[in-house]
Scaffold this motif. Structure first.
Motif, PDB file in Angstrom:
ATOM      1  N   HIS A  43       6.452  14.846   4.570  1.00  0.00           N
ATOM      2  CA  HIS A  43       6.281  13.550   4.303  1.00  0.00           C
ATOM      3  C   HIS A  43       5.407  12.551   4.167  1.00  0.00           C
ATOM      4  CE1 HIS A  43      10.088  13.345   7.583  1.00  0.00           C
ATOM      5  NE2 HIS A  43       9.280  14.593   8.352  1.00  0.00           N
ATOM      6  N   ALA A  44       3.868  13.571   4.080  1.00  0.00           N
ATOM      7  CA  ALA A  44       2.863  13.112   3.261  1.00  0.00           C
ATOM      8  C   ALA A  44       2.482  12.568   2.051  1.00  0.00           C
ATOM      9  CB  ALA A  44       1.936  14.611   3.300  1.00  0.00           C
ATOM     10  N   LEU A  45       3.964  13.550   1.288  1.00  0.00           N
ATOM     11  CA  LEU A  45       4.883  12.582  -0.447  1.00  0.00           C
ATOM     12  C   LEU A  45       5.034  11.696   0.211  1.00  0.00           C
ATOM     13  CD1 LEU A  45       4.639  13.330  -3.732  1.00  0.00           C
ATOM     14  CD2 LEU A  45       7.039  14.841  -2.773  1.00  0.00           C
ATOM     15  N   ARG A  46       6.472  11.508   0.706  1.00  0.00           N
ATOM     16  CA  ARG A  46       6.728  10.419   0.810  1.00  0.00           C
ATOM     17  C   ARG A  46       5.751   9.322   1.397  1.00  0.00           C
ATOM     18  NH1 ARG A  46      12.340   9.681   4.494  1.00  0.00           N
ATOM     19  NH2 ARG A  46      13.373   9.876   2.879  1.00  0.00           N
ATOM     20  N   LEU A  47       5.231   9.289   1.914  1.00  0.00           N
ATOM     21  CA  LEU A  47       4.501   8.498   2.565  1.00  0.00           C
ATOM     22  C   LEU A  47       3.831   7.842   1.526  1.00  0.00           C
ATOM     23  CD1 LEU A  47       1.933   8.223   5.514  1.00  0.00           C
ATOM     24  CD2 LEU A  47       0.801   7.099   3.998  1.00  0.00           C
ATOM     25  N   ASP A  48       2.900   8.884   0.667  1.00  0.00           N
ATOM     26  CA  ASP A  48       2.458   8.115  -0.484  1.00  0.00           C
ATOM     27  C   ASP A  48       3.340   7.374  -1.553  1.00  0.00           C
ATOM     28  OD1 ASP A  48      -0.063   8.518  -2.644  1.00  0.00           O
ATOM     29  OD2 ASP A  48       1.340   9.585  -3.489  1.00  0.00           O
ATOM     30  N   LEU A  49       4.123   7.540  -1.788  1.00  0.00           N
ATOM     31  CA  LEU A  49       5.161   7.351  -2.952  1.00  0.00           C
ATOM     32  C   LEU A  49       5.399   6.180  -1.970  1.00  0.00           C
ATOM     33  CD1 LEU A  49       7.972  10.763  -3.812  1.00  0.00           C
ATOM     34  CD2 LEU A  49       5.479   8.711  -4.823  1.00  0.00           C
ATOM     35  N   VAL A  50       5.775   5.782  -1.036  1.00  0.00           N
ATOM     36  CA  VAL A  50       6.163   4.333  -0.230  1.00  0.00           C
ATOM     37  C   VAL A  50       5.214   3.375  -0.368  1.00  0.00           C
ATOM     38  CG1 VAL A  50       6.720   2.984   2.289  1.00  0.00           C
ATOM     39  CG2 VAL A  50       7.984   5.089   1.473  1.00  0.00           C
ATOM     40  N   CYS A  51       3.958   3.899  -0.262  1.00  0.00           N
ATOM     41  CA  CYS A  51       2.359   3.535  -0.779  1.00  0.00           C
ATOM     42  C   CYS A  51       2.437   2.408  -2.086  1.00  0.00           C
ATOM     43  CB  CYS A  51       1.570   4.097  -0.154  1.00  0.00           C
ATOM     44  SG  CYS A  51      -0.395   2.842  -0.755  1.00  0.00           S
ATOM     45  N   LYS A  52       2.955   3.614  -2.208  1.00  0.00           N
ATOM     46  CA  LYS A  52       2.165   3.369  -4.110  1.00  0.00           C
ATOM     47  C   LYS A  52       3.720   2.087  -4.645  1.00  0.00           C
ATOM     48  CE  LYS A  52       0.207   7.368  -6.424  1.00  0.00           C
ATOM     49  NZ  LYS A  52      -0.261   7.921  -4.941  1.00  0.00           N
ATOM     50  N   VAL A  53       4.378   2.339  -3.914  1.00  0.00           N
ATOM     51  CA  VAL A  53       6.081   1.515  -4.367  1.00  0.00           C
ATOM     52  C   VAL A  53       6.050   0.457  -3.440  1.00  0.00           C
ATOM     53  CG1 VAL A  53       8.983   1.275  -4.583  1.00  0.00           C
ATOM     54  CG2 VAL A  53       7.269   3.451  -5.753  1.00  0.00           C
ATOM     55  N   ASN A  54       5.524   0.280  -2.498  1.00  0.00           N
ATOM     56  CA  ASN A  54       6.523  -0.517  -1.454  1.00  0.00           C
ATOM     57  C   ASN A  54       4.594  -1.248  -0.531  1.00  0.00           C
ATOM     58  OD1 ASN A  54       9.383   1.036  -0.948  1.00  0.00           O
ATOM     59  ND2 ASN A  54       9.640  -0.521  -1.361  1.00  0.00           N
ATOM     60  N   GLY A  55       3.597  -1.017  -0.375  1.00  0.00           N
ATOM     61  CA  GLY A  55       2.341  -1.838  -0.436  1.00  0.00           C
ATOM     62  C   GLY A  55       2.075  -0.407   0.650  1.00  0.00           C
ATOM     63  N   LEU A  56       0.848  -1.581   1.530  1.00  0.00           N
ATOM     64  CA  LEU A  56       0.109  -0.130   2.207  1.00  0.00           C
ATOM     65  C   LEU A  56       1.409  -0.965   3.929  1.00  0.00           C
ATOM     66  CD1 LEU A  56      -2.076   0.959   3.867  1.00  0.00           C
ATOM     67  CD2 LEU A  56      -3.212  -0.863   3.632  1.00  0.00           C
ATOM     68  N   GLU A  57       1.362  -1.730   3.918  1.00  0.00           N
ATOM     69  CA  GLU A  57       2.744  -2.592   5.501  1.00  0.00           C
ATOM     70  C   GLU A  57       3.626  -0.624   5.475  1.00  0.00           C
ATOM     71  OE1 GLU A  57       4.360  -5.652   7.995  1.00  0.00           O
ATOM     72  OE2 GLU A  57       2.215  -6.652   6.164  1.00  0.00           O
ATOM     73  N   ALA A  58       4.183  -0.693   4.856  1.00  0.00           N
ATOM     74  CA  ALA A  58       5.594  -0.305   4.810  1.00  0.00           C
ATOM     75  C   ALA A  58       4.911   1.497   4.298  1.00  0.00           C
ATOM     76  CB  ALA A  58       6.183   0.108   3.308  1.00  0.00           C
ATOM     77  N   ALA A  59       3.595   1.416   4.635  1.00  0.00           N
ATOM     78  CA  ALA A  59       3.334   2.710   4.300  1.00  0.00           C
ATOM     79  C   ALA A  59       2.765   3.284   5.901  1.00  0.00           C
ATOM     80  CB  ALA A  59       2.099   3.775   3.683  1.00  0.00           C
ATOM     81  N   GLU A  60       2.392   2.386   6.443  1.00  0.00           N
ATOM     82  CA  GLU A  60       2.009   2.517   8.008  1.00  0.00           C
ATOM     83  C   GLU A  60       3.249   2.268   8.455  1.00  0.00           C
ATOM     84  OE1 GLU A  60      -2.316  -0.538   7.828  1.00  0.00           O
ATOM     85  OE2 GLU A  60      -0.657  -1.166   7.703  1.00  0.00           O
ATOM     86  N   GLU A  61       3.827   1.589   8.369  1.00  0.00           N
ATOM     87  CA  GLU A  61       5.618   1.627   9.105  1.00  0.00           C
ATOM     88  C   GLU A  61       6.476   2.793   9.457  1.00  0.00           C
ATOM     89  OE1 GLU A  61       7.903  -1.242   7.602  1.00  0.00           O
ATOM     90  OE2 GLU A  61       6.775  -3.758   8.931  1.00  0.00           O
ATOM     91  N   TYR A  62       6.295   3.645   7.351  1.00  0.00           N
ATOM     92  CA  TYR A  62       6.621   4.717   7.965  1.00  0.00           C
ATOM     93  C   TYR A  62       6.465   6.310   8.092  1.00  0.00           C
ATOM     94  CZ  TYR A  62       8.499   9.010   5.323  1.00  0.00           C
ATOM     95  OH  TYR A  62       9.244  10.427   5.436  1.00  0.00           O
TER      96      TYR A  62
END
Length: 252
Positions: A43-62
């Motif tokens: 989940h930590a890896l996915r969160l990092d990838l979400v942030c890189k690809v979709n931005g901070l807000e998407a990472a927060e939602e995840y």
């Protein structure tokens, strides 16, 4: 309702990850689709990838969509890293929350925290955090020493930091990049002779097979207008590696 909110958050997070094009993210998606149990590190890896690809807000939602059992030091650290890149002030708020939850920091948390303090213009707290890190027996690495060196310069000045590195040499091998941090800051204030001495020290201790080290030194010599050292380094580089030879021929 709370369940509706959770569902909405999960949907948003799923949407965020589905847009990711990275191979690691696709692998995690594939694992989850087949019922694989994802560990906090996944989940930590996915969160990092979400942030890189979709931005901070998407990472927060995840992050918010994760069950509490998956909100471990690893996932918190990953979110902390996202904040270090985008919103240092929110990262510091998150760290305070982690402290109230008695989440024990690991090396990555401390590294992200030091980055947050540096970007927030609080270098004195970097020095305190480093001492806390060592006091808690947390392993340090070159990245933490680079941040420490930069912060030491901001708090104590260049000459004090030079002495700090000299003292550090007596206890551990000092990585070449710490001397380039010092040299870069000497360049900024026009003290090019002292920058050259720091770069000579970096050259002395660096791995001659590490191309990034050569390029870093070349860049710093060039930025100070020290063309004689640029030429000397090119010659040394061309003798040290085949890629150096190719690069040398291409640029001469």
């Amino acid at each position: 309702s709370r369940s509706a909110s959770t569902s909405s958050s999960s949907t948003s997070a799923s949407s965020a990850t589905s847009g990711s094009t990275g191979a690691p993210s696709r692998l995690i998606d594939w694992m989850e689709a087949r019922g694989a149990y994802l560990l906090p590190g996944d989940h930590a890896l996915r969160l990092d990838l979400v942030c890189k690809v979709n931005g901070l807000e998407a990472a927060e939602e995840y992050f918010l969509s994760l069950p509490d059992m998956h909100k471990s030091v690893k996932t918190y650290s990953s979110l902390l890293n996202c904040y270090a890149e985008h919103k240092p002030e929110k990262g510091l708020e998150l760290y305070e929350k982690m402290r109230t939850m008695n989440i024990v920091p690991n090396t990555l948390v401390y590294k992200n925290l030091m980055s947050l303090y540096l970007k927030a213009g609080q270098p004195e707290k970097v020095l305190k955090t480093f001492e806390e890190m060592r006091g808690n027996g947390i392993q340090t690495d070159n990245f933490t020493y680079c941040i420490l060196t930069e912060s030491h310069i901001m708090v104590n000045g260049l000459e004090s930091t030079k002495k700090f590195l000299e003292d550090l040499e007596k206890s551990i091998p000092v990585h070449w990049s710490l001397y380039t941090v010092l040299a870069n800051n000497y360049n900024k204030v026009g003290q090019f002779d002292k920058a050259e001495l720091a770069l000579k020290k970096a050259e002395e201790v660096m791995d001659k097979g590490e191309m990034f080290a050569w390029h870093n030194l070349l860049s710093l010599y060039a930025s100070s207008g020290n063309l004689s050292e640029v030429k000397r380094l090119w010659v040394s580089l061309s003798r040290s590696s085949r890629s150096g030879n190719s690069l040398n021929r291409a640029l001469t």
